[in-house]
Design a protein around this motif. Sequence first.
Motif, short mmCIF file in Angstrom:
data_model
loop_
_atom_site.label_atom_id
_atom_site.label_comp_id
_atom_site.label_asym_id
_atom_site.label_seq_id
_atom_site.Cartn_x
_atom_site.Cartn_y
_atom_site.Cartn_z
N ILE A 52 34.06 21.92 42.44
CA ILE A 52 35.21 21.72 43.31
C ILE A 52 35.66 20.32 42.90
N TRP A 59 27.31 32.75 42.17
CA TRP A 59 26.33 31.80 43.14
C TRP A 59 27.10 30.61 43.41
N LEU A 60 27.49 30.04 42.24
CA LEU A 60 27.98 28.54 42.34
C LEU A 60 29.48 28.48 43.15
N TRP A 69 22.42 25.03 37.79
CA TRP A 69 23.39 25.27 37.01
C TRP A 69 22.96 24.89 35.50
N GLY A 95 34.91 29.97 34.61
CA GLY A 95 33.80 29.80 34.08
C GLY A 95 32.49 29.39 34.78
N ILE A 96 32.53 29.79 35.86
CA ILE A 96 31.14 29.61 36.69
C ILE A 96 30.66 30.83 37.38
N PRO A 97 29.38 30.89 37.55
CA PRO A 97 28.60 31.96 38.03
C PRO A 97 29.15 32.14 39.47
N LEU A 118 29.70 19.57 42.07
CA LEU A 118 30.01 21.12 42.37
C LEU A 118 31.21 21.11 41.62
N GLU A 169 28.66 28.72 46.65
CA GLU A 169 27.89 27.71 47.11
C GLU A 169 28.99 26.34 47.34
N SER A 170 30.04 26.43 46.34
CA SER A 170 31.08 25.41 46.44
C SER A 170 32.03 25.76 47.80
#
Lengths: 330, 530
Positions: A138, B70-71, A306, B66-68, A136, B74-75
């Motif tokens: 993070i 939904w991600l 992803w 730079g992430i969608p 992920l 989720e994170s």
Amino acid sequence: MLEFTEQGIYCPQADLYIDPWQPVKRAVITHGHGDHARWGMGCYLCHRHTAPILRLRLGPEIAVQVLDYGESFTANGVRISLHPAGHIVGSAQVRLEYAGEIWVVSGDYKLADDGVCTPYEPVRCHHFVTESTFGLPIYRFPRMEAVFSEINTWWAQNASEGMNTVLLGYALGKSQTLLRHLDVALGPVFLHGAVANVNAALIADGYRFPGEYLSPETNLQKRRGYAVVAPPSALGSPWLKKLMPYRVAMCSGWMQLRGARRRKGVDRGFVLSDHADWEQLNRAVTATGAEHVYVTHGYERPFARWLHERYGLRASEVHLQGAAAEEDEP
Amino acid sequence: MKLFTELFVAIDRTTKTNDKVAAIVDYLRLTDDRSKLYAIALLIGNRPKRPVRTADLKRWAADMGGIPQWLFEESYHIVGDLAEAIALMLPPGTSAVDYPLPSVIEELATLPELNDEKKEEIITNYWRHLGKDERFVFTKLITGNFRMGVSRQLVIKALAVYLDIDEAAVAHRLMGKWLPAKETMATLFAEPERGIRDFQPYPFYLAYQLEGAPELLGDIAEWYIEKKLDGIRGQIIVRNGQLFVWSRGEDLLTDKFPEFGPLKDVLPDGTVIDGEIIPWRAGQPLPFQVMQTRIGRKALSPKILREAPLAMVCFDLLEWKGQDIREMPMQYRRNLLETLLSSTAIPDVLLLSDLMPFNHWGEVEIFRQRARDFRCEGVMLKRKDSAYGSGRRKGQWWKWKTNPLTVDGVLIYAQSGHGRRANLYTDYTFAVWGDDGTLVPFAKAYSGLTDKEIAELDGWIKRHTLERFGPVRSVEPYHVFEIAFEGIQESSRHKSGVALRFPRILRWRRDKKAGEANTRADLQQLLDAM
């Protein structure tokens, strides 16, 4: 060429399993951690430096065949070789080639060089099986050198206040990385039995680590400011009492999150992992050139999605039975 | 902001209160006076209002990372804290500039007036120029759930050390909603001149729950015993012809309680009364839910005022004719209070808290057990010679609450927690059996289990998930928990038809199977008995 079965990852053509969790005839083992190297296989195939770990953990009587990185053998037409995974000593990616098709099972891996094990090498393939422990965004880990320097600074500060320093990390892998980078000029280093055992098993292969086994007879009465390397299970055990007064730190990729750090109830959490972080996972997957990616061990679902959305790969999630979500990230 | 971030990290790292106090003192010694004021305000929870929408913040962070979306979501669920999730997902920053804390907070305060484009520009600009920890603290300031991990008492302690004045004096100066922009260290902490800080309430004296036998408190004749009412603890202040009504949570509620308006012409200047504000009609308290129907409203219609009339049941007098009398014995304060309230012109919104005429602790115990029949939640025990303390102190005042009501419920949903409990399933929904044999959710609770039990249950939940809905999982109906609560009310908004007051987990009933949990009919019986 590979199937994900009840027993583990199976290659029917070569009739062998990779990291199976139930007894089978022939098992290729990516590395020595307990969730990959299990008891009861007819024959274990692994890297040369994994063999002493398997004997230590599974008993000296097991049948082991060893390979070097890059060395290959052929089983019923399938050419099989091991390649550095950079996870821990002896960790390997398994490359299988048959009739022009190449699969790579990476096991656990990281791209950052920990100074102990052979650094990860990307292997081109058509099908890539990847872990996703930290899959992920993070989880973007700081550079390892920066973490080592933080750890040494902390040890020095503890020592200056008359406190001992306890560093918790998995006995196989994390502990050796820590020992390699501790600044031994700061004071003596002692080892928990589990760590000392692993170190002893690796000596024959030329690995040397600082630190003295902390036996029940070791006299610490007049000592102050030393460092101790121990597995996470030591936290909260009576064994720790002997080391008073001390400060204790957990060294793990999970320490990236404040909640996890606080839940552990330790004085410090250092972000230090044997696994690839988000950036490394992305780099590793794309470097293989694989069109098919199978995501296991961790955040399978989001990482697979992803990979599909970002790179247009055929990525699918694979839930391996043996891969429980372990906090200790062995 | 760098020093303040270091303070945050230092406080966050340790659980030892001495280390936290030392970190605050260090910070106060190193930083400039203006930053001190803003930091103190943040430390005691006077935080800025959330200047931007959470959804916007998430979008800007995801775009920058730079992430969608939904991600990102989720994170975020894994992290459990929005500010931390954002700080972790942004690309590495430069940390080149040290923005002064006051200017950051003042700039954030101007954001609500700006358009979305401008807001995004300002916030992402900060993000780009802050290091990881600074980003986290900065974003915490925006998300509005800023908690520093120190109690008010610790901040008071540190300030007392730093300023070299008495803790009680510091506590008093920090009361009320003061604005860092309008104060200096001198104005905030100097002995206030009359007329300057008329609004300021006194720190509330709080009581601990009595755990042992009341007999240990000695002769009952040395104690005042009062009903513990279920309202809002408050102070009514009249100074220089102005009225201020404060809640214990330090909200200024003067406008919410127009009933008390006339008091500013009736109570003498320099009067501060402590009591319980509670809906009241015909000599009786009304249920707390009646209070809730009006507390959240902006506009108070005549209808609401009629249906939920409020009074204060007064139990202490803290200031009389402009004199702080908190150090005088309770008996003295109580006598003055009685005299004040019995003087003719006081409207009937001020009531005197009755002293219960008990002669033996045994009688108190019987009353306590039946407290609900008397529309109270237990008794308060106060030594007649006690001074009015500051904060929570043991020994002089005790609360002795009646036993809670309990129901055995089955765990059916779990949601992951926040902060220290992020990534752990800690927020639970419990159900009772309905008439048709289905499970009817009736309570949510997240406190009452030990860390060890939480960890065990978390593992079980992850292995026995039936379905996922975002951060929520439904689980096999298997585990039974005894749920305690203080009151039960009919409610059309809840599936079970009841609303519980203060539900919490009393214990894990490992000895019971899901089928042995209580039923909807059992809840109805409790309701009927109230």
